[in-house]
Design an enzyme around this catalytic site. Structure first.
Site, PDB file in Angstrom:
ATOM      1  N   LYS A  22      32.938  39.098  26.155  1.00 37.24           N
ATOM      2  CA  LYS A  22      33.547  38.379  27.291  1.00 37.24           C
ATOM      3  C   LYS A  22      34.811  39.095  27.757  1.00 37.24           C
ATOM      4  O   LYS A  22      35.036  39.326  28.944  1.00 37.24           O
ATOM      5  CB  LYS A  22      33.890  36.944  26.895  1.00 37.24           C
ATOM      6  CG  LYS A  22      34.820  36.230  27.877  1.00 37.24           C
ATOM      7  CD  LYS A  22      35.230  34.861  27.396  1.00 37.24           C
ATOM      8  CE  LYS A  22      36.304  34.830  26.384  1.00 37.24           C
ATOM      9  NZ  LYS A  22      37.678  34.940  26.898  1.00 37.24           N
ATOM     10  N   ASN A  23      35.669  39.477  26.786  1.00 39.44           N
ATOM     11  CA  ASN A  23      36.978  40.039  27.134  1.00 39.44           C
ATOM     12  C   ASN A  23      36.927  41.493  27.587  1.00 39.44           C
ATOM     13  O   ASN A  23      37.953  42.088  27.872  1.00 39.44           O
ATOM     14  CB  ASN A  23      37.948  39.854  25.967  1.00 39.44           C
ATOM     15  CG  ASN A  23      38.311  38.387  25.816  1.00 39.44           C
ATOM     16  OD1 ASN A  23      38.031  37.574  26.704  1.00 39.44           O
ATOM     17  ND2 ASN A  23      38.916  38.039  24.702  1.00 39.44           N
ATOM     18  N   CYS A 117      48.338  27.187  28.923  1.00 36.86           N
ATOM     19  CA  CYS A 117      47.063  26.637  28.439  1.00 36.86           C
ATOM     20  C   CYS A 117      47.274  26.090  27.040  1.00 36.86           C
ATOM     21  O   CYS A 117      48.378  26.200  26.496  1.00 36.86           O
ATOM     22  CB  CYS A 117      45.957  27.685  28.492  1.00 36.86           C
ATOM     23  SG  CYS A 117      45.927  28.791  27.099  1.00 36.86           S
ATOM     24  N   ARG A 122      51.899  31.327  28.026  1.00 37.90           N
ATOM     25  CA  ARG A 122      51.177  32.526  28.520  1.00 37.90           C
ATOM     26  C   ARG A 122      51.654  32.998  29.892  1.00 37.90           C
ATOM     27  O   ARG A 122      50.876  33.056  30.854  1.00 37.90           O
ATOM     28  CB  ARG A 122      49.680  32.290  28.523  1.00 37.90           C
ATOM     29  CG  ARG A 122      49.140  31.874  27.158  1.00 37.90           C
ATOM     30  CD  ARG A 122      47.651  31.742  27.125  1.00 37.90           C
ATOM     31  NE  ARG A 122      46.975  33.021  27.182  1.00 37.90           N
ATOM     32  CZ  ARG A 122      45.646  33.149  27.185  1.00 37.90           C
ATOM     33  NH1 ARG A 122      44.890  32.071  27.163  1.00 37.90           N
ATOM     34  NH2 ARG A 122      45.081  34.328  27.230  1.00 37.90           N
ATOM     35  N   ASP A 309      42.242  35.897  17.880  1.00 38.25           N
ATOM     36  CA  ASP A 309      41.024  35.187  18.276  1.00 38.25           C
ATOM     37  C   ASP A 309      40.094  34.892  17.108  1.00 38.25           C
ATOM     38  O   ASP A 309      39.060  34.251  17.291  1.00 38.25           O
ATOM     39  CB  ASP A 309      40.269  35.983  19.352  1.00 38.25           C
ATOM     40  CG  ASP A 309      41.050  36.055  20.660  1.00 38.25           C
ATOM     41  OD1 ASP A 309      40.691  36.866  21.522  1.00 38.25           O
ATOM     42  OD2 ASP A 309      42.040  35.306  20.801  1.00 38.25           O
ATOM     43  N   ARG A 401      32.634  28.588  27.286  1.00 38.95           N
ATOM     44  CA  ARG A 401      33.358  29.608  28.042  1.00 38.95           C
ATOM     45  C   ARG A 401      33.161  30.998  27.467  1.00 38.95           C
ATOM     46  O   ARG A 401      33.274  32.005  28.178  1.00 38.95           O
ATOM     47  CB  ARG A 401      34.854  29.305  28.035  1.00 38.95           C
ATOM     48  CG  ARG A 401      35.229  27.994  28.698  1.00 38.95           C
ATOM     49  CD  ARG A 401      36.715  27.892  28.786  1.00 38.95           C
ATOM     50  NE  ARG A 401      37.240  29.097  29.447  1.00 38.95           N
ATOM     51  CZ  ARG A 401      38.511  29.206  29.790  1.00 38.95           C
ATOM     52  NH1 ARG A 401      39.348  28.223  29.502  1.00 38.95           N
ATOM     53  NH2 ARG A 401      38.961  30.283  30.383  1.00 38.95           N
TER      54      ARG A 401
HETATM   55  C1  EPZ Z   1      43.867  38.452  25.890  1.00 39.68           C
HETATM   56  O1  EPZ Z   1      44.682  37.466  26.538  1.00 39.68           O
HETATM   57  C2  EPZ Z   1      42.549  37.767  25.559  1.00 39.68           C
HETATM   58  N1  EPZ Z   1      41.945  37.288  26.785  1.00 39.68           N
HETATM   59  C3  EPZ Z   1      42.817  36.589  24.626  1.00 39.68           C
HETATM   60  O2  EPZ Z   1      41.552  36.042  24.230  1.00 39.68           O
HETATM   61  C4  EPZ Z   1      43.491  37.103  23.366  1.00 39.68           C
HETATM   62  O3  EPZ Z   1      43.842  36.016  22.553  1.00 39.68           O
HETATM   63  C5  EPZ Z   1      44.782  37.867  23.752  1.00 39.68           C
HETATM   64  O4  EPZ Z   1      44.484  38.913  24.682  1.00 39.68           O
HETATM   65  C6  EPZ Z   1      45.442  38.503  22.539  1.00 39.68           C
HETATM   66  O5  EPZ Z   1      44.560  39.335  21.864  1.00 39.68           O
HETATM   67  C7  EPZ Z   1      41.257  38.183  27.574  1.00 39.68           C
HETATM   68  O6  EPZ Z   1      41.151  39.361  27.290  1.00 39.68           O
HETATM   69  C8  EPZ Z   1      40.638  37.629  28.813  1.00 39.68           C
HETATM   70  P1  EPZ Z   1      48.299  38.939  25.980  1.00 39.68           P
HETATM   71  P2  EPZ Z   1      46.026  37.891  27.290  1.00 39.68           P
HETATM   72  O7  EPZ Z   1      48.817  39.216  27.348  1.00 39.68           O
HETATM   73  O8  EPZ Z   1      45.892  39.262  27.855  1.00 39.68           O
HETATM   74  C9  EPZ Z   1      52.745  37.194  25.909  1.00 39.68           C
HETATM   75  C10 EPZ Z   1      39.941  34.359  23.848  1.00 39.68           C
HETATM   76  O9  EPZ Z   1      39.932  33.487  22.960  1.00 39.68           O
HETATM   77  N2  EPZ Z   1      52.847  37.669  27.307  1.00 39.68           N
HETATM   78  O10 EPZ Z   1      47.920  40.098  25.151  1.00 39.68           O
HETATM   79  O11 EPZ Z   1      46.377  36.786  28.201  1.00 39.68           O
HETATM   80  C11 EPZ Z   1      51.707  36.076  25.748  1.00 39.68           C
HETATM   81  O12 EPZ Z   1      52.238  34.828  26.082  1.00 39.68           O
HETATM   82  C12 EPZ Z   1      41.263  34.679  24.596  1.00 39.68           C
HETATM   83  O13 EPZ Z   1      38.956  35.036  24.189  1.00 39.68           O
HETATM   84  C13 EPZ Z   1      54.051  37.509  27.978  1.00 39.68           C
HETATM   85  O14 EPZ Z   1      55.028  36.976  27.436  1.00 39.68           O
HETATM   86  O15 EPZ Z   1      47.058  37.922  26.073  1.00 39.68           O
HETATM   87  C14 EPZ Z   1      51.323  36.214  24.285  1.00 39.68           C
HETATM   88  O16 EPZ Z   1      52.266  35.567  23.494  1.00 39.68           O
HETATM   89  C15 EPZ Z   1      42.345  33.694  24.284  1.00 39.68           C
HETATM   90  N3  EPZ Z   1      54.127  37.941  29.270  1.00 39.68           N
HETATM   91  C16 EPZ Z   1      51.398  37.726  24.067  1.00 39.68           C
HETATM   92  O17 EPZ Z   1      52.242  38.257  25.104  1.00 39.68           O
HETATM   93  C17 EPZ Z   1      53.064  38.560  29.900  1.00 39.68           C
HETATM   94  O18 EPZ Z   1      53.187  38.947  31.077  1.00 39.68           O
HETATM   95  C18 EPZ Z   1      50.063  38.458  24.105  1.00 39.68           C
HETATM   96  O19 EPZ Z   1      49.365  38.007  25.220  1.00 39.68           O
HETATM   97  C19 EPZ Z   1      51.861  38.723  29.193  1.00 39.68           C
HETATM   98  C20 EPZ Z   1      51.765  38.266  27.890  1.00 39.68           C
END
Ligand code: EPZ
Length: 432
Positions: A22-23, A117, A122, A309, A401
């Site tokens: 998915k990702n 969420c 996020r 995850d 999802r």
């Molecule tokens: C991706 O989300 C995945 N989703 C998530 O999978 C996964 O949990 C996550 O990466 C971490 O591995 C997809 O790929 C669609 P991040 P993403 O930006 O990109 C903070 C699932 O279950 N952050 O790497 O949204 C954020 O809040 C989903 O399949 C900021 O502060 O995660 C988090 O604490 C859930 N500012 C950390 O960084 C930003 O602009 C990592 O988030 C961006 C992120």
């Protein structure tokens, strides 16, 4: 709302085929917006989030043909609008992945700012800061992110992520491939999905190297072209089924997977006593060891370390392990929603801050429980498979999802699981 009814205590035995990731499919579909030519993607999982992503592309004006369920032929020739509306973004925050490609190709994009969420606030501040580093002007207008490239084209530059972000890295990769000049992304995410997107972009004519490492270099090009690509297997689905075999004391052959993409998970599960044999480059044989499981601590971190995850699924398994295990979540600030539900099934878990202490082994008993997010719902399904009696899991739309045909896959290896549905469509889907 659909529910799952699971009667636990059955050992799972047989073969499970893993679906596409998915990702990876989400950013790869967004990347099709970078060219007016047709991009063909194979092994796209038939799950809710990809149905939403497809709808987003069609709303923007792209045509999406699916000669087979898992094949998408996308042609983003006549893009009429550059807006990802709130209605869509609120259902799937990954819609923000449209920002990079629209900004890169058309010099403008408008995407509703995703709210928080269940697992955390996020924010996407790091995405927006990076676009500004590429010369974009970004503003927030009545809940929408409005981004413009003043010169009609982004300018290559150094992008330093103060924190590793997966979709942030993907968004900037897609923005930079059509920018003027060179972009270097520092502290980039290294997930396998990043490498898969890079492979597609290079097939489309991009000049990108270093994906999978913290430093990615991109030489902007004038245009991108048609390409064909097969999405990698889903490493989190693979990890979930390894735990399914272990928690039921069963034996599963897991095929069409990529063991290299979940090394940290395989190593950690072996430490707890799960027997995992790599019978080929794309299949695993998983048995739960006769001596039972031992509690082992784990900390979630960006790839190549233990993925957040898999945290909830791992915690469910640790309720069936002897001794104590400390689970530390460092990525999301609110990713223990499954604990209170596991507690209802008889688990013994104490949470303080971002750590949860699991005391095992505690026999679980079936109960009515509620899913709160995608991976939490997977952990409840796993707990229910090992529990005594019946478990009724509510709000399983969360699991739809990201897991393709999970009821069919689990039933085919001996699980007693059924979907209680008030949505005919879903039943049809599971008969595919
Ligand atoms: C991706 O989300 C995945 N989703 C998530 O999978 C996964 O949990 C996550 O990466 C971490 O591995 C997809 O790929 C669609 P991040 P993403 O930006 O990109 C903070 C699932 O279950 N952050 O790497 O949204 C954020 O809040 C989903 O399949 C900021 O502060 O995660 C988090 O604490 C859930 N500012 C950390 O960084 C930003 O602009 C990592 O988030 C961006 C992120």
């Amino acid at each position: 709302m659909d529910k799952f009814l699971i009667r636990g205590g059955k050992q799972l035995r047989g073969k499970v085929v893993i679906s596409g990731a998915k990702n990876s499919a989400l950013p790869c579909l967004a990347a099709t917006l970078l060219t007016p030519e047709t991009v063909t993607l194979h092994n796209v999982p038939y799950v809710k989030d990809l149905i939403t992503q497809r709808r987003l592309l069609e709303d923007l004006g792209a045509t999406v043909l699916t000669p087979e369920l898992q094949t998408h032929k996308v042609t983003a020739k006549n893009i009429e609008t550059f807006e990802a509306p709130y209605e869509l973004v609120k259902t799937m925050r990954a819609s923000v992945l449209a920002l990079g490609p629209l900004l890169a190709r058309f010099g403008k994009a408008k995407v509703s700012l995703p709210g928080g969420c269940a697992i955390g606030t996020r924010p996407i501040d790091l995405h927006l800061k990076a676009f500004e580093q590429l010369g974009a002007v970004v503003s927030l207008e009545s809940g929408d992110v409005v981004a413009r490239a003043p010169k009609g084209r982004l300018i290559g530059s150094d992008v330093n992520f103060e924190k590793v972000t997966v979709t942030g890295t993907e968004n900037v990769m897609m923005a930079a491939v059509l920018a003027k000049g060179k972009t270097t992304i520092h502290n980039a995410a290294c997930e396998p999905e990043i490498e898969d997107l890079a492979e597609l972009l290079n097939k489309m004519g991009a000049r990108l190297k270093g994906a999978g490492t913290p430093t990615i270099e991109i030489e902007g090009v004038e245009g991108l072209y048609s390409a064909e690509h097969t999405i990698i297997p889903d490493r989190i689905e693979t990890g979930t089924f390894i735990v399914a075999a272990a928690i039921t004391g069963g034996e599963l052959e897991i095929t069409h997977c990529q063991p290299n993409h979940l090394r940290a998970v395989i190593e950690k599960l072996r430490e707890t006593g799960v027997e995992i044999e790599e019978i080929s480059q794309s299949s695993l044989l998983v048995k739960c060891c006769a001596k039972g499981l031992n509690g082992k601590d784990v900390t979630t971190e960006p790839h190549p370390h233990f993925p957040t995850d898999m945290q909830a699924q791992y915690m469910a398994l640790m309720t069936q392990a002897t001794g104590q295990s400390i689970v530390t979540e460092t990525i999301f600030e609110n990713r223990f929603m499954h604990v209170s539900e596991l507690f209802r099934m008889g688990a013994n878990i104490q949470v303080s801050g971002n750590t949860a202490v699991v005391h095992g082994k505690t026999p679980l008993s079936g109960a009515p429980v509620q899913a709160s997010d995608l991976r939490a719902s997977a952990s409840l399904v796993l707990a229910a498979l090992s529990a005594e009696g019946e478990t009724l899991i509510d709000r399983v739309y969360h699991i739809d999802r990201g897991y393709e045909n999970i009821v069919k896959k689990l039933s085919s290896v001996g699980a007693d699981i059924q979907r209680i549905t008030d949505n005919l469509a879903m039943t049809a889907e599971e008969n595919i």
